[in-house]
Each structure stands twice: as C-alpha cells, then as structure tokens.
Design an enzyme around this catalytic site. Structure first.
Site, PDB file in Angstrom:
ATOM      1  CB  THR A 121      10.845  -0.514   7.255  1.00 11.50           C
ATOM      2  OG1 THR A 121       9.799  -0.077   7.265  1.00 11.50           O
ATOM      3  CG2 THR A 121      11.892  -0.421   8.560  1.00 11.50           C
ATOM      4  CB  VAL A 123       7.179  -3.780   3.371  1.00 10.07           C
ATOM      5  CG1 VAL A 123       5.595  -4.168   3.275  1.00 10.07           C
ATOM      6  CG2 VAL A 123       7.941  -4.873   2.571  1.00 10.07           C
ATOM      7  CB  CYS A 124       6.415   0.503   6.758  1.00  9.15           C
ATOM      8  SG  CYS A 124       6.654  -0.898   7.796  1.00  9.15           S
ATOM      9  CB  THR A 125       8.226   3.416   2.243  1.00  7.95           C
ATOM     10  OG1 THR A 125       9.110   3.570   3.662  1.00  7.95           O
ATOM     11  CG2 THR A 125       7.888   4.663   1.466  1.00  7.95           C
ATOM     12  CB  ILE A 128       2.164   5.032   4.859  1.00  9.22           C
ATOM     13  CG1 ILE A 128       2.521   3.960   6.227  1.00  9.22           C
ATOM     14  CG2 ILE A 128       1.621   6.212   4.963  1.00  9.22           C
ATOM     15  CD1 ILE A 128       1.281   3.913   6.861  1.00  9.22           C
TER      16      ILE A 128
END
Length: 321
Positions: A121, A123-125, A128
């Site tokens: 996804t 935003v998660c990318t 992290i």
C-alpha cells in the site's frame, strides 16, 4: 513502589500461514480473504512486579519518576491497553525469525512497536522507508524497533523490495517486521476490533505507535488513520522526551526543544531558558532544590508555583541511577 503482582500477560500465537498477503489482496481488490481461525490468547505465568529501572537509567528522586509512574495502574479494569499498563507479551514469526516472547526480545530496553495497515500500500511503503532512515538514531538511543501488520512474513519479505526501491534515499531495513496473520497481536493491542474484523474482507490495523519502557510499560501511543502517514521526526522526539523524563524526573513543554526561547525574568526578558524543561508535578520542593539548585519558578497571575523550569545544562548534570 508497592510490590504488586500484575495480572498474567497474554501470549499471542501468530501463524503466518493462516491468511494470504493482505496487501496484495488490497491491491487486487478481488480475491476473497481465506477463512481465518479465531485468535488463541493464552495466559503465561505471572511474574512478580519488577523494580523500577531494570534497564536504562532512571532518576534517583523518590518524588520524581518513581512516584509519577506509580500514578499509572499496571493493568486496566476493562482489559483495554492504556498508558502505564504492562503491554501484552506474544510469540510470533518475523522477518528476522521466530520470537518466543516479545518481552524477552526487548528485555530491559526501550522499544517501539509500529503497526501499518497492509503491505503493498502506498503510505505504508513510504513509512517503512522513512523509519529505516531513523533506525540508527533510535539504536543510538538504545531503543529497539519492530513493525507489524496482519500480513504474513512472506508478504513482508516480498514487499520490502518495493520499500527499498521506492525510497529516495539509499536504505537498509534493519528492523524486524512481525507477521500477525491471525490478528492476535493486533487484537491484544487494540489495533483492530475483534468483534468485527473477522467479518471484514480486508481488515486494516490502525497506524499505531507504541513506545514501551524497560519495564514493558506503555509510555506513549499514537493512532493514525490509514490515509495519513506518520512523521518519523516526531516519533524520535517522543522517544528522547520520554527517556529524558524517565532519567531526570522532568516533563517536556510543548514544541520541546524549541520552547521558552524568550521569557520574562525580573524587570526584563531572557533567552537563557530555550529548550528548558519542567520538573514533574510530583517532585517535592526539597528534592527539586537538592537535584536542581537554582531552578526557576515562572511568575503567573495565579501565583501558584507549578511552572518550575530547569535549563538544558542543569538537566545534563543532574544525577541518574
């Protein structure tokens, strides 16, 4: 502190084989989720309450950190996870291998548990990747980092290639990512609703940050929706503030360390208190004078002496155990 015995912590067993990679399901938006087994939470043996500061440094002031922490109960009355509570322990699979105990992994250290809604996804990318850029700074603070989503470990491992490729900086993801495919950890930490998540085709954990102290107590939690990414500078600032409070019996003002740049003093003004901090409200006048001689009490209309400032230099030289 009184020698109380907290209720048993919970051990959450994570089985990554239960569900397919949730992120790819979210990206495709077509393949139904596989049926999941119900979370199995089982108590582990109770342990006697450990003394304050089994790891790290702590303020020696009896009316400071020790008294302040005693105001927070170690367990909630309704099973919710709140500040000051001892966090649930769990076993799980991670990108760094199997853990038999989260508490054993972080023993006597500060730690961040950082959840993201799903692999693959957008935003998660980015999150992290940005967290990876802060990892060495957090390590220098002796703070461990672990991230988590309800995807299995295999999905994490495949997704990390995208994370590294997309980040504009050269990064290496050195922290473990937990596979919570059966949602047991997310449920125990209140990141997902156990009553409704089983009915959802694509259950998403909230964007949560838990900062946990050396006694496994929850010191700070941040909750964000799936559509808003987190600021890693703020997370690092929170770790620094919590550690400083723990070590020196102080409280950081709003916008610390960019605070009190110009304040009234006597008949004039001063810039000498930029980056200063307050003494905890529990600190007695006697201990304040002994550990922070010359601290400044701000004059306010109420004439109540509760705004007790100490400078950066005073904090640096104050003793710790």
């Amino acid at each position: 502190l009184s020698p109380r015995v907290p209720p048993p912590t919970l051990r959450a067993t994570c089985r990554s084989r239960i569900a397919p990679p949730l992120g790819r399901e979210l990206a495709k938006r077509r393949t139904p989720m596989l049926a999941r087994s119900r979370t199995l939470l089982r108590p582990v043996a109770s342990h006697a309450r450990r003394p304050l500061c089994t790891g790290g440094k702590v303020s020696p002031m009896k009316t400071g950190t020790e008294l302040y922490m005693s105001l927070y109960p170690e367990a909630s009355s309704d099973s919710g996870l709140r500040l000051g509570n001892i966090t649930p322990d769990f076993a799980c699979e991670t990108t760094h291998g199997h853990w038999s105990s989260f508490h054993a992994w972080k023993k006597d250290k500060w730690a961040i548990l950082f959840s993201h809604p799903a692999d693959f996804t957008p935003v998660c990318t980015t999150e992290i990747g940005r967290l990876a850029l802060k990892y060495d700074e957090l390590t220098d603070l002796d703070c461990l980092v672990a991230t988590l989503s309800v995807d299995p470990v295999k999905s994490h491992e495949e997704w990390l290639e995208d994370v590294v490729a997309h980040c504009e900086n050269e990064i290496e993801v050195k922290f473990p990512i937990i596979g919570d495919a059966d949602r047991s950890i997310s449920t125990a930490y209140g990141m997902i609703d156990p009553a409704t998540s089983g009915e959802q085709e694509l259950p998403l954990t909230i964007r949560a940050v838990f900062i946990i102290n050396p006694e496994n107590k929850l010191m700070l939690s941040l909750n964000y929706p799936a559509c808003v990414g987190r600021n890693m500078d703020e997370i690092v600032r929170c770790v620094k503030a919590l550690q400083l409070s723990y070590q020196k019996s102080i409280a950081t003002p709003a916008n610390w360390p960019n605070n009190h740049a110009d304040i009234p003093l006597g008949d004039g003004r001063t810039t000498s208190f930029k980056g200063s901090v307050f003494l905890l409200p529990t600190v007695s006048d006697e201990e304040a004078a002994a550990h922070y001689p010359g601290y400044h009490t701000c004059d306010v209309p109420s004439k109540k002496a509760y705004l007790r400032l100490v400078t950066e230099e005073q904090v640096k030289t104050a003793p710790t155990n």
